[in-house]
Motif scaffolding. Structure first.
Motif, short mmCIF file in Angstrom:
data_model
loop_
_atom_site.label_atom_id
_atom_site.label_comp_id
_atom_site.label_asym_id
_atom_site.label_seq_id
_atom_site.Cartn_x
_atom_site.Cartn_y
_atom_site.Cartn_z
N VAL A 132 0.84 -1.21 0.00
CA VAL A 132 0.00 0.00 0.00
C VAL A 132 0.87 1.25 0.00
N MET A 133 1.92 1.25 0.82
CA MET A 133 2.81 2.41 0.88
C MET A 133 3.50 2.65 -0.47
N GLU A 134 3.93 1.58 -1.10
CA GLU A 134 4.59 1.70 -2.41
C GLU A 134 3.61 2.25 -3.45
N LEU A 135 2.39 1.72 -3.44
CA LEU A 135 1.37 2.18 -4.39
C LEU A 135 1.04 3.65 -4.15
N PHE A 136 0.95 4.04 -2.90
CA PHE A 136 0.61 5.41 -2.55
C PHE A 136 1.70 6.38 -3.03
N GLU A 144 7.20 11.62 -1.00
CA GLU A 144 8.56 11.08 -1.13
C GLU A 144 8.76 9.77 -0.38
N ALA A 145 8.08 9.64 0.76
CA ALA A 145 8.27 8.43 1.57
C ALA A 145 7.10 8.26 2.53
N VAL A 146 6.90 7.00 2.92
CA VAL A 146 5.93 6.67 3.98
C VAL A 146 6.61 5.67 4.90
N GLN A 147 6.58 5.98 6.18
CA GLN A 147 7.21 5.10 7.18
C GLN A 147 6.20 4.75 8.25
N LEU A 148 6.26 3.51 8.70
CA LEU A 148 5.35 3.02 9.72
C LEU A 148 6.12 2.74 11.01
N TYR A 149 5.66 3.35 12.10
CA TYR A 149 6.30 3.18 13.41
C TYR A 149 5.26 2.68 14.42
N THR A 150 5.73 1.89 15.36
CA THR A 150 4.91 1.57 16.53
C THR A 150 5.49 2.32 17.72
N TYR A 151 4.66 2.57 18.71
CA TYR A 151 5.17 3.29 19.88
C TYR A 151 4.45 2.85 21.16
N THR A 152 5.12 3.05 22.27
CA THR A 152 4.53 2.80 23.58
C THR A 152 4.74 4.02 24.45
N GLU A 153 3.80 4.26 25.34
CA GLU A 153 3.89 5.38 26.28
C GLU A 153 3.95 4.83 27.70
N SER A 154 4.77 5.42 28.53
CA SER A 154 4.82 5.03 29.94
C SER A 154 4.98 6.27 30.80
N ASP A 168 8.29 -0.53 9.27
CA ASP A 168 8.48 -0.73 7.84
C ASP A 168 8.28 0.59 7.12
N GLY A 169 8.59 0.61 5.82
CA GLY A 169 8.41 1.84 5.06
C GLY A 169 8.78 1.68 3.61
N ASN A 170 8.55 2.75 2.85
CA ASN A 170 8.89 2.76 1.44
C ASN A 170 9.31 4.17 1.05
N VAL A 171 10.39 4.27 0.27
CA VAL A 171 10.96 5.57 -0.08
C VAL A 171 11.12 5.66 -1.59
N ASN A 172 10.84 6.83 -2.14
CA ASN A 172 11.01 7.07 -3.56
C ASN A 172 12.48 6.95 -3.96
N GLU A 173 12.72 6.52 -5.16
CA GLU A 173 14.07 6.38 -5.67
C GLU A 173 14.80 7.72 -5.63
N GLY A 174 16.02 7.72 -5.08
CA GLY A 174 16.85 8.93 -5.06
C GLY A 174 16.56 9.88 -3.93
N VAL A 175 15.63 9.53 -3.04
CA VAL A 175 15.28 10.40 -1.91
C VAL A 175 16.04 9.95 -0.67
N ASN A 176 16.63 10.90 0.03
CA ASN A 176 17.40 10.60 1.24
C ASN A 176 16.52 10.83 2.47
N ILE A 177 16.16 9.72 3.12
CA ILE A 177 15.32 9.80 4.33
C ILE A 177 16.07 9.14 5.47
N ASN A 178 16.31 9.89 6.51
CA ASN A 178 16.97 9.34 7.70
C ASN A 178 15.90 9.00 8.74
N GLY A 179 15.35 7.81 8.65
CA GLY A 179 14.29 7.42 9.57
C GLY A 179 14.84 6.97 10.92
N LEU A 180 14.01 7.12 11.93
CA LEU A 180 14.36 6.61 13.26
C LEU A 180 14.27 5.09 13.24
#
Length: 368
Positions: A132-136, A144-154, A168-180
């Motif tokens: 879905v992320m690639e299609l989008f 340019e990119a879509v990234q999926l994160y999970t998180y917890t709160e305490s 997980d995630g998907n990034v466009n060709e040639g785009v520099n994304i520094n994900g966490l």
């Protein structure tokens, strides 16, 4: 037979027939008859003939058997019945234990099968989400990119802590994304509670009351930040500033507005530039709890200059999650770019939900 079955079978013990049943029937009753015979043979014959014989030899009409025979028959019948009942009880107990044992095996196998299915579904869901992320991305020129994160709160007595983990995630060709990959955000618990008290609790208040409370929060924590020397600013200050920035956005418009606001004022712009380097956009999106837009303005990283982000909260695989969508700066040329980002954020969420629902229904039909 498997070892576990052997152990199970050997653990079943048969119930012993009470020894008193054997004593009475096999030992005690013959002794009584013997004593009567001896007694009648040594001078008690007259007493026996006169009294006991009438009783012992009395023929019971219904069963056509004398009393002594009835007693003997009843004793034997009692012993046989007792032995049979004990054996029957043992057999029923054994069958019950066997049924329970195999039920436990079935339950254990079912749980193992369900865990395997859940694991498989987790992998399939991630694969489906990635598609879905690639299609989008491929169907939207501004994304340019879509990234999926999970998180917890305490929450502890001292801190509010958020753990963010890349899924997980998907990034466009040639785009520099520094994900966490895996990151912790923490802030003093007082900052978190004051944000709830002065900001979130007054979002629907009268405008004057809202202005008073949000301004108070901004003033308190702006002074705390500016009270430090520039060289001593650290990540915790950046996390604290995230709350100040959120309160400022909510005060002047809403969390979707263009974030080019000098929260600390022009003289302290240097402080602000330092604090935003700690990349708290995802953190702010988690705190606000709904779709949140932010921009990245960093002159030292020209590739990210004016890049726009949208964080979209969702539940993925029963976990709190965030979709982070990166838009190139070309979207800013659209007159209604804020609305466009809102629409695209809703679009990918709907695509993901529909795709996962379809996949779930297919698997459900296959199982049934």
């Amino acid at each position: 037979m498997e070892p576990s079955e052997k152990q199970h079978s050997s653990s079943h013990k048969k119930t012993a027939v009470p020894i008193r049943a054997y004593i009475f029937t096999i030992i005690f009753l013959p002794i009584i008859i013997f004593v009567l015979q001896v007694w009648t043979s040594h001078g008690a014959k007259e007493f026996y003939d006169t009294n006991l014989e009438k009783i012992l030899m009395y023929e019971i009409p219904i069963i056509r058997m004398n009393v002594i025979g009835a007693i003997l028959f009843s004793s034997i019948f009692y012993l046989i019945t007792k032995v049979s009942m004990v054996r029957l009880r043992d057999e029923l107990s054994y069958q019950k234990s066997q049924t329970q044992y195999y039920q436990e095996q079935v339950d254990s196998s079912s749980k193992l099968l369900w865990r395997s299915y859940e694991k498989l579904m987790g992998i399939k869901n991630r694969e489906e989400a990635k598609k879905v992320m690639e299609l989008f991305i491929n169907s939207n020129e501004f994304v340019e990119a879509v990234q999926l994160y999970t998180y917890t709160e305490s929450i502890t007595n001292k801190e509010y802590i958020v753990k963010v983990q890349y899924l997980d995630g998907n990034v466009n060709e040639g785009v520099n994304i520094n994900g966490l990959i895996n990151h912790y955000y923490s802030v003093n618990i007082k900052v978190y509670k004051d944000f709830q008290k002065y900001v979130l609790n007054h979002m629907d208040s009268d405008p004057d009351i809202k202005l008073k409370n949000l301004s108070r929060f901004i003033s308190i924590y702006t002074k705390e930040i500016l009270g430090k020397q520039y060289k001593n600013l650290n990540e915790r200050d950046g996390n604290k500033f995230a709350f100040v920035l959120l309160a400022t956005q909510l005060l002047f418009a809403d969390e979707k507005q263009d974030t080019d606001i000098s929260v600390l004022g022009v003289p302290k712009r240097k402080f602000e530039e330092k604090l935003v380097e700690y990349r708290t956009g995802i953190f702010r999106g988690i705190v606000i709890g709904r779709n949140y837009m932010f921009k990245h303005n960093n002159a030292r990283q020209s590739s990210k200059q004016n890049r726009v982000y949208s964080s979209v909260p969702l539940i993925f695989q029963d976990k709190k999650s965030i979709l982070l969508i990166s838009f190139n700066n070309e979207i800013l040329s659209d007159e209604n770019w804020l609305d466009k980002i809102d629409q695209l954020s809703d679009d990918i969420l709907n695509m993901l939900e529909e795709s996962l629902e379809k996949e779930y229904n297919v698997d459900k039909e296959y199982i049934l």
